[in-house]
Write an enzyme that holds these catalytic residues in place. Structure first.
Site, PDB file in Angstrom:
ATOM      1  N   HIS A   1      -9.016   1.364  -5.730  1.00 42.82           N
ATOM      2  CA  HIS A   1      -8.243   0.491  -4.807  1.00 42.82           C
ATOM      3  C   HIS A   1      -6.616   0.802  -5.121  1.00 42.82           C
ATOM      4  CE1 HIS A   1     -11.467  -2.183  -4.072  1.00 42.82           C
ATOM      5  NE2 HIS A   1     -11.887  -2.096  -5.325  1.00 42.82           N
TER       6      HIS A   1
ATOM      7  N   TYR B   1       0.776  -1.342   0.018  1.00 48.20           N
ATOM      8  CA  TYR B   1      -0.019  -0.001   0.142  1.00 48.20           C
ATOM      9  C   TYR B   1       0.852   1.383  -0.184  1.00 48.20           C
ATOM     10  CZ  TYR B   1      -3.752  -3.416   1.109  1.00 48.20           C
ATOM     11  OH  TYR B   1      -4.601  -4.346   0.883  1.00 48.20           O
TER      12      TYR B   1
HETATM   13  C1  DQA Z   1      -7.922  -2.279  -1.127  1.00 51.74           C
HETATM   14  C2  DQA Z   1      -7.955  -3.784  -1.545  1.00 51.74           C
HETATM   15  C3  DQA Z   1      -8.681  -4.638  -0.650  1.00 51.74           C
HETATM   16  O1  DQA Z   1      -8.537  -5.894  -1.195  1.00 51.74           O
HETATM   17  C4  DQA Z   1      -8.013  -4.727   0.753  1.00 51.74           C
HETATM   18  O2  DQA Z   1      -9.127  -5.524   1.633  1.00 51.74           O
HETATM   19  C5  DQA Z   1      -7.974  -3.181   1.402  1.00 51.74           C
HETATM   20  C6  DQA Z   1      -7.325  -2.015   0.408  1.00 51.74           C
HETATM   21  C7  DQA Z   1      -6.721  -1.577  -1.688  1.00 51.74           C
HETATM   22  O3  DQA Z   1      -7.002  -0.220  -1.727  1.00 51.74           O
HETATM   23  O4  DQA Z   1      -6.040  -1.989  -2.717  1.00 51.74           O
HETATM   24  O5  DQA Z   1      -8.002  -2.972   2.508  1.00 51.74           O
HETATM   25  O6  DQA Z   1      -9.168  -1.864  -1.229  1.00 51.74           O
END
Ligand code: DQA
Length: 148
Positions: free
Chosen positions: A102, A24
């Protein structure tokens, strides 16, 4: 006219910056909010309200609030992406544009992340672009739905 965009973030995104940074990145949710605030300055008459909750009920509450208060919704439902029919149902009540964001590319990760309930309602899905995805969402809304 005020064009209000709700940017709604789901569970665990409050811990960005100290959460699986290899996936992330290093930016916090506060950093992302600041980027969005800077970006929206380019679009006359538009403003954002930025939300985050770990509770599905609260996320649905903000979607309901958007019915009366928002022109568009940008949503990163986080883990609820893959589980929540209730969030999909709430978004179906909303008539304006919806962009699903995402940070990571959910199609390139574990099998259980490949399916998104929310995508069924989203006008656009942006994935795998990190914080830039939120900026792209605002650009998409501006180009498609209102003039900057
Ligand atoms: C997310 C991807 C999801 O699978 C995960 O549960 C998240 C973050 C992303 O921003 O990449 O919490 O939404």
């Amino acid at each position: 006219m005020d064009i209000k965009i709700f940017i709604i973030n789901g569970p665990n995104l409050n811990l960005l910056g100290r959460r699986e940074n290899n996936i992330y990145g290093d930016k916090t949710l506060g950093d992302i909010e600041k980027l969005c605030e800077e970006k929206i300055q380019n679009f006359a008459g538009a403003s954002i309200s930025f939300f985050q909750s770990n509770s599905e009920s609260q996320l649905i509450g903000w979607i309901h609030q958007a019915l009366d208060e928002a022109y568009a919704i940008v949503i990163n439902p986080a883990g609820y992406t893959h589980t929540s029919v209730a969030i999909l149902d709430a978004l179906r009540i909303f008539n304006g544009p919806v962009v699903e964001v995402h940070l990571s590319d959910i199609t390139q990760r574990e099998h259980f992340r490949k399916f998104s309930y929310v995508s069924e309602r989203a006008d656009k899905v942006i994935k795998g672009k990190g914080p830039e995805g939120y900026i792209e969402a605002l650009d998409f809304l501006a180009s498609k739905f209102f003039k900057s």
